[in-house]
Design a protein around this motif. Sequence first.
Motif, PDB file in Angstrom:
ATOM      1  N   ASN A 109      61.023  49.407  36.375  1.00 32.74           N
ATOM      2  CA  ASN A 109      60.413  50.011  37.563  1.00 32.74           C
ATOM      3  C   ASN A 109      60.638  49.167  38.803  1.00 32.74           C
ATOM      4  OD1 ASN A 109      57.791  50.824  35.332  1.00 32.74           O
ATOM      5  ND2 ASN A 109      59.217  52.311  36.192  1.00 32.74           N
ATOM      6  N   LEU A 110      60.643  47.848  38.620  1.00 38.64           N
ATOM      7  CA  LEU A 110      60.863  46.942  39.747  1.00 38.64           C
ATOM      8  C   LEU A 110      62.250  47.156  40.339  1.00 38.64           C
ATOM      9  CD1 LEU A 110      59.457  44.503  41.234  1.00 38.64           C
ATOM     10  CD2 LEU A 110      60.862  43.032  39.795  1.00 38.64           C
ATOM     11  N   ILE A 111      63.255  47.195  39.480  1.00 37.25           N
ATOM     12  CA  ILE A 111      64.626  47.428  39.942  1.00 37.25           C
ATOM     13  C   ILE A 111      64.747  48.824  40.544  1.00 37.25           C
ATOM     14  CG2 ILE A 111      67.030  47.667  39.194  1.00 37.25           C
ATOM     15  CD1 ILE A 111      66.505  45.469  37.148  1.00 37.25           C
ATOM     16  N   LYS A 112      64.095  49.767  39.929  1.00 40.25           N
ATOM     17  CA  LYS A 112      64.114  51.153  40.425  1.00 40.25           C
ATOM     18  C   LYS A 112      63.569  51.220  41.847  1.00 40.25           C
ATOM     19  CE  LYS A 112      62.386  55.738  39.051  1.00 40.25           C
ATOM     20  NZ  LYS A 112      63.631  56.361  38.547  1.00 40.25           N
ATOM     21  N   LEU A 113      62.419  50.586  42.090  1.00 44.46           N
ATOM     22  CA  LEU A 113      61.816  50.586  43.417  1.00 44.46           C
ATOM     23  C   LEU A 113      62.707  49.873  44.425  1.00 44.46           C
ATOM     24  CD1 LEU A 113      58.076  49.818  42.536  1.00 44.46           C
ATOM     25  CD2 LEU A 113      58.974  51.952  43.478  1.00 44.46           C
ATOM     26  N   TYR A 114      63.336  48.793  43.979  1.00 41.51           N
ATOM     27  CA  TYR A 114      64.189  48.028  44.888  1.00 41.51           C
ATOM     28  C   TYR A 114      65.435  48.819  45.271  1.00 41.51           C
ATOM     29  CZ  TYR A 114      66.525  44.022  46.981  1.00 41.51           C
ATOM     30  OH  TYR A 114      67.149  43.165  47.871  1.00 41.51           O
ATOM     31  N   LEU A 115      66.053  49.464  44.308  1.00 39.95           N
ATOM     32  CA  LEU A 115      67.237  50.278  44.592  1.00 39.95           C
ATOM     33  C   LEU A 115      66.911  51.423  45.531  1.00 39.95           C
ATOM     34  CD1 LEU A 115      68.916  50.433  41.055  1.00 39.95           C
ATOM     35  CD2 LEU A 115      69.695  49.118  43.036  1.00 39.95           C
ATOM     36  N   LYS A 151      70.142  40.385  42.206  1.00 38.87           N
ATOM     37  CA  LYS A 151      70.651  39.494  41.153  1.00 38.87           C
ATOM     38  C   LYS A 151      69.512  38.875  40.361  1.00 38.87           C
ATOM     39  CE  LYS A 151      75.047  38.052  43.246  1.00 38.87           C
ATOM     40  NZ  LYS A 151      75.805  36.885  43.803  1.00 38.87           N
ATOM     41  N   PHE A 152      68.499  38.427  41.083  1.00 35.55           N
ATOM     42  CA  PHE A 152      67.385  37.769  40.411  1.00 35.55           C
ATOM     43  C   PHE A 152      66.613  38.755  39.537  1.00 35.55           C
ATOM     44  CE2 PHE A 152      63.480  35.550  39.672  1.00 35.55           C
ATOM     45  CZ  PHE A 152      63.836  34.211  39.674  1.00 35.55           C
ATOM     46  N   PHE A 163      75.585  46.346  41.254  1.00 34.48           N
ATOM     47  CA  PHE A 163      74.895  47.303  40.388  1.00 34.48           C
ATOM     48  C   PHE A 163      75.880  47.946  39.416  1.00 34.48           C
ATOM     49  CE2 PHE A 163      73.888  51.705  39.437  1.00 34.48           C
ATOM     50  CZ  PHE A 163      72.622  51.599  38.890  1.00 34.48           C
ATOM     51  N   LYS A 164      77.020  48.380  39.927  1.00 30.89           N
ATOM     52  CA  LYS A 164      78.015  49.069  39.102  1.00 30.89           C
ATOM     53  C   LYS A 164      78.534  48.153  37.994  1.00 30.89           C
ATOM     54  CE  LYS A 164      82.193  51.883  39.533  1.00 30.89           C
ATOM     55  NZ  LYS A 164      83.229  52.394  40.485  1.00 30.89           N
ATOM     56  N   LYS A 165      78.663  46.869  38.300  1.00 26.56           N
ATOM     57  CA  LYS A 165      79.197  45.901  37.341  1.00 26.56           C
ATOM     58  C   LYS A 165      78.158  45.490  36.306  1.00 26.56           C
ATOM     59  CE  LYS A 165      81.389  41.342  37.122  1.00 26.56           C
ATOM     60  NZ  LYS A 165      81.870  40.166  37.920  1.00 26.56           N
ATOM     61  N   ASN A 166      76.889  45.462  36.676  1.00 26.67           N
ATOM     62  CA  ASN A 166      75.861  44.869  35.818  1.00 26.67           C
ATOM     63  C   ASN A 166      74.858  45.861  35.249  1.00 26.67           C
ATOM     64  OD1 ASN A 166      76.122  41.700  36.106  1.00 26.67           O
ATOM     65  ND2 ASN A 166      76.533  42.601  38.123  1.00 26.67           N
ATOM     66  N   ASN A 167      74.990  47.121  35.562  1.00 28.48           N
ATOM     67  CA  ASN A 167      74.005  48.086  35.092  1.00 28.48           C
ATOM     68  C   ASN A 167      74.309  48.551  33.667  1.00 28.48           C
ATOM     69  OD1 ASN A 167      71.623  49.606  35.599  1.00 28.48           O
ATOM     70  ND2 ASN A 167      72.888  51.442  35.682  1.00 28.48           N
ATOM     71  N   ASN A 168      74.388  47.600  32.757  1.00 28.70           N
ATOM     72  CA  ASN A 168      74.651  47.915  31.361  1.00 28.70           C
ATOM     73  C   ASN A 168      73.455  47.585  30.475  1.00 28.70           C
ATOM     74  OD1 ASN A 168      74.755  45.210  31.682  1.00 28.70           O
ATOM     75  ND2 ASN A 168      76.693  44.878  30.615  1.00 28.70           N
ATOM     76  N   PHE A 188      67.280  49.962  29.396  1.00 31.12           N
ATOM     77  CA  PHE A 188      65.863  49.934  29.749  1.00 31.12           C
ATOM     78  C   PHE A 188      65.121  51.002  28.947  1.00 31.12           C
ATOM     79  CE2 PHE A 188      67.784  48.120  33.602  1.00 31.12           C
ATOM     80  CZ  PHE A 188      67.056  46.937  33.687  1.00 31.12           C
ATOM     81  N   LYS A 189      65.001  50.756  27.654  1.00 28.17           N
ATOM     82  CA  LYS A 189      64.285  51.680  26.770  1.00 28.17           C
ATOM     83  C   LYS A 189      64.834  53.102  26.895  1.00 28.17           C
ATOM     84  CE  LYS A 189      60.046  48.956  26.796  1.00 28.17           C
ATOM     85  NZ  LYS A 189      58.571  48.932  27.041  1.00 28.17           N
ATOM     86  N   GLY A 190      66.156  53.195  26.955  1.00 25.25           N
ATOM     87  CA  GLY A 190      66.788  54.492  26.981  1.00 25.25           C
ATOM     88  C   GLY A 190      66.878  55.136  28.339  1.00 25.25           C
ATOM     89  N   LYS A 191      66.487  54.409  29.396  1.00 27.60           N
ATOM     90  CA  LYS A 191      66.499  54.997  30.738  1.00 27.60           C
ATOM     91  C   LYS A 191      67.779  54.611  31.474  1.00 27.60           C
ATOM     92  CE  LYS A 191      61.476  54.889  31.046  1.00 27.60           C
ATOM     93  NZ  LYS A 191      60.289  54.400  31.791  1.00 27.60           N
ATOM     94  N   PHE A 192      68.517  55.623  31.940  1.00 28.45           N
ATOM     95  CA  PHE A 192      69.789  55.345  32.613  1.00 28.45           C
ATOM     96  C   PHE A 192      69.911  56.099  33.925  1.00 28.45           C
ATOM     97  CE2 PHE A 192      70.618  54.625  28.083  1.00 28.45           C
ATOM     98  CZ  PHE A 192      71.168  53.363  28.112  1.00 28.45           C
ATOM     99  N   ASP A 193      68.814  56.406  34.566  1.00 28.56           N
ATOM    100  CA  ASP A 193      68.861  57.210  35.776  1.00 28.56           C
ATOM    101  C   ASP A 193      68.867  56.358  37.044  1.00 28.56           C
ATOM    102  OD1 ASP A 193      66.308  56.265  35.367  1.00 28.56           O
ATOM    103  OD2 ASP A 193      65.329  58.009  36.263  1.00 28.56           O
ATOM    104  N   LEU A 194      69.149  55.069  36.936  1.00 31.38           N
ATOM    105  CA  LEU A 194      69.091  54.196  38.099  1.00 31.38           C
ATOM    106  C   LEU A 194      70.178  54.528  39.126  1.00 31.38           C
ATOM    107  CD1 LEU A 194      68.246  50.716  36.503  1.00 31.38           C
ATOM    108  CD2 LEU A 194      66.746  52.210  37.829  1.00 31.38           C
TER     109      LEU A 194
END
Length: 259
Positions: free
Chosen positions: A139-145, A183-184, A231-236, A239-245
């Motif tokens: 959720n933290l990454i989601k809010l940040y994006l 990154k962090f 994001f494109k390089k590291n979004n692998n 997250f508990k089956g969630k891939f909608d980032l």
Amino acid sequence: MIFISIIVPIYNSYKNIRYKISLYSKIAKLKNVELIFVDDGSKDDCLEFLKKNLSNYKNLRFYRLRKNKGPGIARNYAIKKCLGKYILFLDSDDSIIISNFKKLINFVKTNSPDLIIFNYKNYNNYQINLTKIKINKYNLIKLYLRTELDMNPNFYLFKKKVLIKENIFFEKGFYEDMLFNLKFFYKMKKFKIFKFKIYIKSFTPGSITNSVTAKHLNSFTKASIEKYKYFKKNNNFNFKGKFDLYQDLQYGLRGDFNF
């Protein structure tokens, strides 16, 4: 033992810091805290003014860079020099609430997450309060994006060990913090939310966030592109089956464009 290092980049900051001496003195009196000023090639006497007015305190350090390279490079220099377990970034025109900061010091003595998010107040009286939101790393990454979580690194307390281990430093130029935070967030394992308000963000005409020039716009565009690439390089991560980032990233990039 130093628990928190407060890093203050300064550049031609005399007009701001002369009103902050009382704040810096209060910080300097705190135990387990160090205050580091990094002069980013200033042309005024801001560093000399600080040394003159704060020379009686032992837990203050002063550094000067030969050339102006931006606040990110000044922060990077201090990250490598500081002794604190955690790092807080403070701009020369901003303030912290000392009474609540003391509580934060005690908090880090008994807690050891990679990141601590605290509440803050903006110059327009906007206040964030994440204590009422059920939030995890996803959720933290989601809010940040989605740009619903502030990209300013001053509103977070970072564990130095993670920064060094993962080689996370600021980029050169303006809007250098956009990628730093992302990154962090990806590399950290555990974070906690501190319910008290710590930071007060000021409005300063002519500051990086309040300036519109071709250089600022180009830097912001570049930072947004770098955020997308990372994001494109590291979004692998799973997250508990969630891939909608990706949808959240697209939403945030539209916000970046509008800004």
